[in-house]
Design a protein around this motif. Structure first.
Motif, PDB file in Angstrom:
ATOM      1  N   UNK A  48       0.851  -1.191   0.000  1.00 50.77           N
ATOM      2  CA  UNK A  48       0.000   0.000   0.000  1.00 50.77           C
ATOM      3  C   UNK A  48       0.882   1.236   0.000  1.00 50.77           C
ATOM      4  N   UNK A  49       0.512   2.202  -0.799  1.00 50.26           N
ATOM      5  CA  UNK A  49       1.263   3.457  -0.862  1.00 50.26           C
ATOM      6  C   UNK A  49       0.321   4.622  -0.585  1.00 50.26           C
ATOM      7  N   UNK A  50       0.770   5.501   0.311  1.00 49.65           N
ATOM      8  CA  UNK A  50       0.069   6.755   0.568  1.00 49.65           C
ATOM      9  C   UNK A  50       0.928   7.897   0.051  1.00 49.65           C
ATOM     10  N   UNK A  51       0.267   8.895  -0.533  1.00 50.26           N
ATOM     11  CA  UNK A  51       0.965  10.104  -0.971  1.00 50.26           C
ATOM     12  C   UNK A  51       0.134  11.311  -0.575  1.00 50.26           C
ATOM     13  N   UNK A  52       0.823  12.398  -0.197  1.00 55.43           N
ATOM     14  CA  UNK A  52       0.113  13.555   0.330  1.00 55.43           C
ATOM     15  C   UNK A  52       0.914  14.818   0.032  1.00 55.43           C
TER      16      UNK A  52
END
Length: 452
Positions: free
Chosen positions: A267-271
Motif C-alpha cells: 500500500x502506498x500513501x501520498x500527500x
C-alpha cells in the motif's frame, strides 16, 4: 388499454421517450443510427447490383413483348441508392429523406410488379401472381437494421397501401370484364382475382410489420438501457482501476457488502505538504487546477509501476500494488513508485507554478507491505470497493511520520527487505532504528527512501 396506447405511441415515436436520457447517450444512439443507415444503403446497393447482373445475364422470358420497365427502374433506383449512400457519409440523414427513401423503395417494387402485365400484354390481374411481391419483406427487414420501429412500420404500411392499390386497379381497371372469382382453380389458371388470396397477402405483410415493429420497440428499449449502461461502465472505469471496474461490470451476480479475499500486497500513501493551509489562500479554480496537475502526474507514475489508485483522499492518494490483481513484485513496485513520485514532483515544479501554486510544491509518501483484505464494504444502497489491513494502517502512519522525520518517502524495514527479495535494487539511503511512530504499537526501523 392505456398501456397499449402508450406502447403504440412509443412505436410511432420510435421507441421509449428520451426524457431523462443524457445527451451523450442520445448522441451515441444517433451515431449508431447513422451507421445503420449507411449499412442499409450498402445492402440496398448490393441488392440492386445483384438484380441488375441477374437480369442482364438471364434471357428474356418467353412471351414478353411489351414495354420493359425493369432496366429503367433498376437504373433510377441505382442512382438514388448511390446518392443516398454518399449523403449518409456527409451528414445524418433527416427523417423526411428517409421517408422519401422508403417511398422510393416501395415505388420500385410496385412499379416492377405493375409492369408484368404490360410486358406480357395481359389483364392487370396477371401481375397479382408475380413472385416479386416477396421482395417486400426484404425492404421491411432492411429497415429493422436501424432498430427504429417507426421506419419498419412506415415501410410495411406503405407496402400494404401499394399492394391494395395494385389489387384495386386490377379489379376495376376494366369494369366491363370483371375478373373477381371465388374459384381457387380459376384463380390459379387464369387472369382472375381471388379477393381472399389478396387479403391473405395483405394481412401477412401487415402482421409481419406489426410483429417486427413491436419487437424493435422492445429491442430499442434495451438499446437505450444498454447504451446508458455502456456509458456508465466507461465512466466507472474512470472512477476505479480497470480491473476493479471490470470485476463490478462483469460480475455474474450482484455484489454485496462483505464479499472479498485476502492477498499479499503493498500500500502506498501520498500527500501534498501544507496543502490545506496554502489552498485556503487561493481561489478554488486554482486549487483544483493544481490538484489536477499533481494527480495526473501521480496516477501516471503509479500506473507505470503496476499500481492501481484505490481512492483520492482530497490531496492524498491511496494506491495498491498486488491487491487488485496478484503480483510477485508488489513491494518492489511500491518502493520504486515512492521514489519516482518524489523525483517526478521535484522535476515538474514549473508545471505546478503555471497552474497557480505559490512557491515549491512538496509531497510526502510512504509504502508498507503485508496481507490485506480486498473486497466490498458498505450498505445495501451504497457500496465501496477497498482494501483493509495492517499494511494500509502502517502506510498511512509512515506517511504521516515524514513530517517528524524531515523526509519525503519512508518505508519500514520488513517492507524494504521484502522488496529487495523481489528485485528492488536501490541503494539504501538511511535506516533509522527503533523509531516511535504515533499510532503504531511498537517502535519500528524506518528506511528513508527520499529526503526533502
Amino acid at each position: 388499454m392505456s398501456s397499449l396506447s402508450q406502447t403504440l405511441r412509443y412505436i410511432v415515436q420510435g421507441g421509449p421517450p428520451e426524457t431523462g436520457v443524457p445527451e451523450r447517450v442520445r448522441t451515441e444512439i444517433r451515431g449508431r443510427e447513422a451507421s445503420s443507415e449507411r449499412l442499409i444503403s450498402w445492402v440496398q446497393l448490393g441488392l440492386v447490383l445483384f438484380f441488375s447482373v441477374l437480369y442482364a445475364l438471364a434471357p428474356r422470358a418467353e412471351g414478353t413483348a411489351g414495354f420493359n420497365f425493369v432496366p429503367v427502374a433498376l437504373g433510377a433506383y441505382f442512382l438514388f441508392t448511390v446518392l443516398r449512400l454518399a449523403l449518409s457519409y456527409r451528414f445524418e440523414l433527416p427523417q423526411w429523406y428517409l421517408l422519401i427513401s422508403i417511398g422510393v423503395d416501395m415505388a420500385l417494387l410496385v412499379g416492377l410488379i405493375f409492369s408484368f402485365h404490360i410486358q406480357y400484354d395481359q389483364h392487370p390481374a396477371f401481375y397479382l401472381k408475380a413472385p416479386t411481391l416477396m421482395y417486400v419483406f426484404i425492404f421491411i427487414a432492411l429497415r429493422a437494421l436501424r432498430f427504429d420501429p417507426r421506419f419498419v412500420l412506415t415501410t410495411g404500411l406503405v407496402a400494404v397501401a401499394g399492394w391494395l392499390g395494385l389489387v384495386f386497379y386490377a379489379a376495376f381497371a376494366e369494369m366491363d370484364s370483371m375478373r373477381v372469382t371465388r374459384n381457387y382453380v380459376e384463380y390459379l389458371t387464369g387472369n382472375s382475382i381471388l379477393i381472399g388470396a389478396e387479403l391473405d397477402k395483405t394481412m401477412v405483410i401487415f402482421a409481419v410489420t406489426v410483429i417486427l415493429s413491436v419487437a424493435l420497440y422492445r429491442g430499442r428499449s434495451m438499446l437505450f438501457e444498454a447504451t446508458r449502461g455502456q456509458a456508465a461502465a466507461k465512466d466507472l472505469r474512470r472512477f476505479f482501476a480497470p480491473e476493479v471496474a471490470a470485476s463490478i461490470t462483469d460480475a455474474d451476480t450482484s455484489l454485496e457488502a462483505g464479499e472479498g479475499s485476502q492477498r499479499e500486497a503493498a500500500i502506498l500513501y501520498a500527500d501534498i505538504r501544507s496543502f490545506t493551509s496554502t489552498s485556503a489562500t487561493l481561489p478554488p479554480e486554482v486549487v483544483l487546477a493544481v490538484l489536477a496537475e499533481y494527480q495526473n502526474l501521480a496516477v501516471e507514475v503509479i500506473n507505470q509501476e503496476g499500481g492501481r489508485v484505490d481512492k483520492f483522499l482530497g490531496d492524498g492518494i491511496l494506491a495498491t500494488f498486488g491487491a487488485v490483481h496478484p503480483s510477485d513484485t508488489y513491494a518492489a513496485d511500491a518502493l520504486r513508485t515512492a521514489e519516482k513520485l518524489v523525483a517526478s514532483v521535484a522535476e515538474e515544479q514549473e508545471r505546478f507554478r503555471a497552474a497557480g501554486w505559490p512557491g515549491r510544491l512538496k509531497m510526502g509518501t510512504a509504502a508498507a507491505a503485508g496481507p490485506v483484505t480486498v473486497g466490498v464494504i458498505g450498505s445495501k444502497s451504497r457500496l465501496e470497493f477497498t482494501v483493509i489491513g495492517d499494511a494500509v494502517n502502517r502506510a498511512a502512519k509512515l506517511e504521516d511520520a515524514n513530517k517528524a522525520q524531515k523526509s519525503a518517502a519512508l518505508t519500514d524495514r520488513p517492507t524494504w527487505d521484502l522488496a529487495l527479495r523481489q528485485g528492488y535494487t536501490a541503494t539504501l539511503l538511511e535506516v533509522r532504528p527503533d523509531i516511535t511512530v504515533p499510532g503504531m504499537g511498537h517502535p519500528v526501523d524506518l528506511v528513508v527512501l527520499a529526503d526533502l
